[in-house]
Design a protein around this motif. Structure first.
Motif, PDB file in Angstrom:
ATOM      1  N   GLY A  73       0.823  -1.210   0.000  1.00 48.38           N
ATOM      2  CA  GLY A  73       0.000   0.000   0.000  1.00 48.38           C
ATOM      3  C   GLY A  73       0.854   1.256   0.000  1.00 48.38           C
ATOM      4  N   GLY A  77       0.489   3.601  -2.978  1.00 48.23           N
ATOM      5  CA  GLY A  77      -0.551   4.487  -2.443  1.00 48.23           C
ATOM      6  C   GLY A  77      -1.755   3.589  -2.189  1.00 48.23           C
ATOM      7  N   HIS A  78      -2.329   3.642  -1.003  1.00 48.00           N
ATOM      8  CA  HIS A  78      -3.361   2.670  -0.623  1.00 48.00           C
ATOM      9  C   HIS A  78      -4.586   2.724  -1.530  1.00 48.00           C
ATOM     10  CE1 HIS A  78      -1.258   1.294   2.984  1.00 48.00           C
ATOM     11  NE2 HIS A  78      -0.806   2.528   3.045  1.00 48.00           N
ATOM     12  N   LYS A  79      -5.001   3.931  -1.897  1.00 50.10           N
ATOM     13  CA  LYS A  79      -6.204   4.049  -2.740  1.00 50.10           C
ATOM     14  C   LYS A  79      -5.925   3.574  -4.153  1.00 50.10           C
ATOM     15  CE  LYS A  79      -8.903   7.395  -0.256  1.00 50.10           C
ATOM     16  NZ  LYS A  79      -8.895   8.810   0.107  1.00 50.10           N
ATOM     17  N   LYS A  80      -4.721   3.889  -4.635  1.00 46.29           N
ATOM     18  CA  LYS A  80      -4.373   3.488  -6.008  1.00 46.29           C
ATOM     19  C   LYS A  80      -4.289   1.956  -6.083  1.00 46.29           C
ATOM     20  CE  LYS A  80      -1.347   4.185  -9.851  1.00 46.29           C
ATOM     21  NZ  LYS A  80       0.051   3.844 -10.017  1.00 46.29           N
ATOM     22  N   ALA A  82      -5.917  -0.179  -4.350  1.00 45.40           N
ATOM     23  CA  ALA A  82      -7.292  -0.694  -4.337  1.00 45.40           C
ATOM     24  C   ALA A  82      -7.926  -0.584  -5.725  1.00 45.40           C
ATOM     25  CB  ALA A  82      -8.119   0.063  -3.311  1.00 45.40           C
ATOM     26  N   ARG A  83      -7.666   0.495  -6.427  1.00 51.61           N
ATOM     27  CA  ARG A  83      -8.244   0.679  -7.775  1.00 51.61           C
ATOM     28  C   ARG A  83      -7.595  -0.243  -8.791  1.00 51.61           C
ATOM     29  NH1 ARG A  83      -8.051   6.239  -6.489  1.00 51.61           N
ATOM     30  NH2 ARG A  83      -6.119   6.463  -7.668  1.00 51.61           N
ATOM     31  N   TRP A 114     -12.199  -3.168  -0.160  1.00 51.77           N
ATOM     32  CA  TRP A 114     -12.027  -2.676  -1.531  1.00 51.77           C
ATOM     33  C   TRP A 114     -13.236  -2.992  -2.419  1.00 51.77           C
ATOM     34  CZ3 TRP A 114      -6.376  -4.608  -2.929  1.00 51.77           C
ATOM     35  CH2 TRP A 114      -5.440  -3.927  -2.114  1.00 51.77           C
ATOM     36  N   LYS A 116     -14.005  -5.948  -3.742  1.00 51.64           N
ATOM     37  CA  LYS A 116     -13.491  -6.733  -4.879  1.00 51.64           C
ATOM     38  C   LYS A 116     -13.857  -8.195  -4.668  1.00 51.64           C
ATOM     39  CE  LYS A 116     -11.234  -3.237  -6.404  1.00 51.64           C
ATOM     40  NZ  LYS A 116     -10.834  -2.627  -7.605  1.00 51.64           N
TER      41      LYS A 116
END
Ligand code: KG4
Ligand code: ZN
Length: 352
Positions: A73, A77-80, A82-83, A114, A116
């Motif tokens: 992460g 980057g944690h959000k990236k 996840a995407r 996430w 997913k």
């Protein structure tokens, strides 16, 4: 089949593995590229007890797995991250139940957070799909694929099986061990020779310096027409030999043991080749890291003619997260994915 990115988590025994694979279907086959391959081995921990204590292994997974996942992460980057990921693949068996549960809980948490799909992967299927990870076969740039029917020699610490695949994700066990797995035989014989845990690689290293014909250990079941293996007899033969010959040259014992095991595995695999006439033979599982076994099986299959030989890259031969992500990609493409809440672990999960 659209390109996908799969996060793979492996914690079935004593290796905490996390990896990311980008999987693409090309005309020439599949391209599975590992972008991240993180592995924490518990060897030093279990060397203290001479083997894996399940409770200790699980506790170590519980400490390491969140750290490894967090480091991924931090990298993306944690959000990236996840995407980026399309699905979370995790080993749901076979293995030590407490170890499996640590990986399963982590995967469930991520899949939930996430939103997913979760992809349960059989550990042995992971070993098989390690053969399709980019860099496993020497085909630069081209995609890889299995040729079916594919015969797999599955050799690990807990399993010794001949598996026939008629298509992706379709497995039939056509031969298996009646007692010890081959990795177990390596580890137990290594212990008899006074080698440190894990014994397999240490015994194999010693064997390169010994005479493989020095001692005639049994080649169990090789004279029988069936496809079953038995390895407890070789291990006992090593014990008896060492008792009778306390001054034995342990390099010769290691080399002769390895020779007996390799001849048995290669002999039985070729019996199965004659019976099932596969288009290709692959080797899989931790013992596929054994170079003498690889070499002999490769030569024998190539000399037989008309049958392709596949072997996993050494980095992915023993337990790791990339192999779980690799099999996970195929499961994802075939719709074999779950909601996070539906995951079940099974310490005796059959390959089917
Ligand atoms: O697949 P794996 O990493 O874990 C299980 O799923 O069991 O296999 C571990 C087994 C151990 O028994 C280990 O001693 C054996 O594979 N092994 C080897 C070698 N490297 C690992 N056995 C013989 N020669 C090797 N080079
Ligand atoms: Zn394994």
């Amino acid at each position: 089949m659209k390109p996908i990115t799969i996060l793979g988590i492996e914690s079935s025994c004593d290796e905490t593995g996390v990896a990311i694979i980008k999987a693409t279907a090309l005309k020439s086959g599949f391209k599975l590229t590992v972008t991240d391959h993180l592995l924490h081995t518990q060897i030093a921990l279990h060397a203290q007890t001479g083997g894996v204590v399940p409770e200790v292994a699980a506790r170590e997974h519980a400490v390491r797995l969140p750290q490894i996942l967090h480091s991924l992460g931090e990298k993306y980057g944690h959000k990236k991250l996840a995407r980026m990921v399309d699905g979370v693949a995790v080993t749901n068996g076979p293995g030590l139940v407490t170890s499996l549960l640590v990986g399963a809980s982590a995967a469930q948490t991520i899949a939930y957070a996430w939103q997913k799909p979760l992809i349960p992967v059989n550990h042995l299927e992971g070993h098989i799909y390690a053969n399709l990870i980019h860099g496993s076969q020497n085909k630069k740039g081209a995609g890889l694929n299995f040729k079916f029917p594919l015969l797999v020699l599955m050799v690990s610490g807990g399993h010794t099986e001949l598996v026939l695949m008629t298509d992706h994700l379709k497995y039939k066990i056509v031969g298996s061990t009646l007692d010890d797995a081959v990795g177990e035989a390596f580890d137990k014989s290594a212990k008899l020779l006074g080698l440190p845990y894990p014994g397999g690689p240490a015994l194999s290293k010693l064997a390169t310096q010994g005479n493989r014909q020095a001692i005639s250990f049994p080649r169990p079941m090789l004279d029988r027409p069936n496809l079953d293996f038995s390895f407890s007899g070789i291990k006992t033969a090593v014990a008896v030999y060492l008792q009778k010959n306390p001054q034995a040259n342990i390099k010769d014992v290691a080399a002769s043991f390895e020779q007996a095991v390799v001849e048995t595995l290669v002999g039985k695999t070729m019996c199965a080749v004659k019976k099932y006439k596969p288009q290709a033979v692959a080797i899989a599982g931790g013992v596929s890291a054994n170079t003498w076994l690889r070499h002999n099986l490769r030569e024998t299959v190539n000399n037989y003619g008309g049958v392709e030989f596949m072997e996993p890259n050494m980095n992915y031969a023993t337990d790791n997260g990339a192999m779980i992500a690799a099999a996970g990609a195929f499961r994802f493409w075939h719709g074999k994915k779950l909601a996070w809440s539906k995951l079940k672990v099974d310490p005796n999960l059959p390959l089917k």
